[in-house]
Design a protein around this motif. Structure first.
Motif, PDB file in Angstrom:
ATOM      1  N   GLN A 131      41.398 133.352  58.460  1.00  0.00           N
ATOM      2  CA  GLN A 131      42.715 132.749  58.538  1.00  0.00           C
ATOM      3  C   GLN A 131      43.721 133.845  57.994  1.00  0.00           C
ATOM      4  O   GLN A 131      44.667 133.790  58.624  1.00  0.00           O
ATOM      5  N   TYR A 151      41.525 129.131  51.633  1.00  0.00           N
ATOM      6  CA  TYR A 151      41.882 129.826  53.097  1.00  0.00           C
ATOM      7  C   TYR A 151      40.797 130.574  53.287  1.00  0.00           C
ATOM      8  O   TYR A 151      40.167 131.196  52.529  1.00  0.00           O
ATOM      9  N   THR A 152      40.231 130.595  54.583  1.00  0.00           N
ATOM     10  CA  THR A 152      39.071 131.296  55.070  1.00  0.00           C
ATOM     11  C   THR A 152      39.723 133.038  55.361  1.00  0.00           C
ATOM     12  O   THR A 152      40.863 132.982  55.742  1.00  0.00           O
ATOM     13  N   GLU A 182      44.363 128.328  62.605  1.00  0.00           N
ATOM     14  CA  GLU A 182      43.356 127.411  61.983  1.00  0.00           C
ATOM     15  C   GLU A 182      42.218 128.008  61.189  1.00  0.00           C
ATOM     16  O   GLU A 182      42.382 129.230  61.104  1.00  0.00           O
ATOM     17  N   ARG A 183      41.431 127.344  60.441  1.00  0.00           N
ATOM     18  CA  ARG A 183      40.392 127.925  59.551  1.00  0.00           C
ATOM     19  C   ARG A 183      39.469 128.832  60.053  1.00  0.00           C
ATOM     20  O   ARG A 183      39.051 129.765  59.629  1.00  0.00           O
ATOM     21  N   ASP A 205      52.187 126.327  54.896  1.00  0.00           N
ATOM     22  CA  ASP A 205      50.932 125.587  55.200  1.00  0.00           C
ATOM     23  C   ASP A 205      51.154 124.171  55.601  1.00  0.00           C
ATOM     24  O   ASP A 205      52.332 123.701  55.408  1.00  0.00           O
ATOM     25  N   GLY A 235      43.843 120.247  57.229  1.00  0.00           N
ATOM     26  CA  GLY A 235      43.303 121.548  57.403  1.00  0.00           C
ATOM     27  C   GLY A 235      42.441 121.677  58.537  1.00  0.00           C
ATOM     28  O   GLY A 235      41.910 122.874  58.733  1.00  0.00           O
ATOM     29  N   THR A 236      42.441 120.862  59.379  1.00  0.00           N
ATOM     30  CA  THR A 236      41.695 120.999  60.543  1.00  0.00           C
ATOM     31  C   THR A 236      42.559 121.251  61.967  1.00  0.00           C
ATOM     32  O   THR A 236      44.108 121.005  61.715  1.00  0.00           O
ATOM     33  N   GLN A 262      46.211 123.524  56.397  1.00  0.00           N
ATOM     34  CA  GLN A 262      45.571 123.651  55.028  1.00  0.00           C
ATOM     35  C   GLN A 262      45.804 122.055  54.646  1.00  0.00           C
ATOM     36  O   GLN A 262      46.641 121.283  55.085  1.00  0.00           O
TER      37      GLN A 262
END
Ligand SMILES: [Zn+2]
Length: 245
Positions: free
Chosen positions: A116, A112-113, A57-58, A28, A33-34, A102
């Protein structure tokens, strides 16, 4: 299996030479996280010579930073690592790195989505087929680090109904299987020391031990932790899954 959809963005620090691909290393980013994390790995502004083959990515989007997986390698795991008898630079040359975006402080919610997790799993499944790897060739930075300085991917959901392995096996038409990579089971995530398992109708203590520890013969560990007098378990029961000592 279709090739995953990705966007190409060539990394600055790419090196010639790729002996053969022997594994996949999950990380990670511990950044924001973007999308900025992808941009950083493509061209680090602080002079660090790092890169990675893919980011996820998310929103589930996949970015491919290595334009030629067969001939070039990235610099994602070259320091204090050991994997399959290879060390340091040889590890990064022979593995495909995937950085899952992340934040450094794990403050995003959810951590985490779902998009993802599933994108990472489908990318791994495709890479395993493409490079004739096996499930146990999927590893993590945490597993291959030799000085304890990395624990990523932190809190990544490998287990469970919407976990990495469920998506991975489902993509291969084996949704029931979702077994844990034997290598990965050797080093449990310190953030997930105490886990629980909701017993499904087909579960046995042995199948649960196989799932979490990679070895069915470790079922007495689960039996003891839950104070069970026999090996009988029932659907809907919640079992504590202790960390393997
Ligand atoms: Zn890492």
């Amino acid at each position: 299996m279709d090739q995953p959809v990705w966007t190409e963005l060539q990394a600055k620090y790419i090196r010639d030479g790729r002996p053969s691909v022997v594994g996949i290393v999950l990380h990670d980013t511990a950044g924001s996280g973007t999308h900025s994390d992808t941009l950083y790995l493509a061209n680090p502004g602080d002079g660090r010579k790092v890169s990675v083959d893919f980011t996820v990515e998310r929103n589930g989007s996949v970015w491919k930073l290595n334009p030629d997986l067969m001939k070039l390698h990235c610099l994602h795991a070259g320091r204090a690592t050991r994997f399959k008898g290879l060390v340091n630079g040889a590890v990064t040359r022979a593995t495909i790195g995937i950085e899952i975006c992340q934040s450094a402080d794990l403050s995003l919610s959810p951590v985490y989505t779902d998009a993802q997790v599933s994108s990472t799993a489908l990318l791994c499944a495709w890479l395993v087929k493409r490079f004739k790897l096996t499930t146990s060739d999927i590893t993590t930075h945490r597993q291959i680090i030799t000085d304890g300085s990395r624990s990523d991917p932190r809190r990544f959901p490998f287990e469970g109904g919407a976990g990495f392995w469920q998506y991975y096996w489902t993509s291969m038409g084996k949704g029931e299987q979702h077994a844990v990579s034997a290598i990965m089971a050797k080093t449990p995530d310190p953030d997930l020391q105490q886990r629980t398992h909701n017993v499904a109708s087909r579960d046995t203590l042995a199948s649960i031990a196989k799932k979490y520890y990679g070895r069915a013969s470790l079922w007495p560990v689960i039996q003891k932790a839950n104070g069970l007098k026999s090996s009988i378990i029932v659907s809907g029961q919640v079992l504590i899954i202790p960390a393997k000592s």
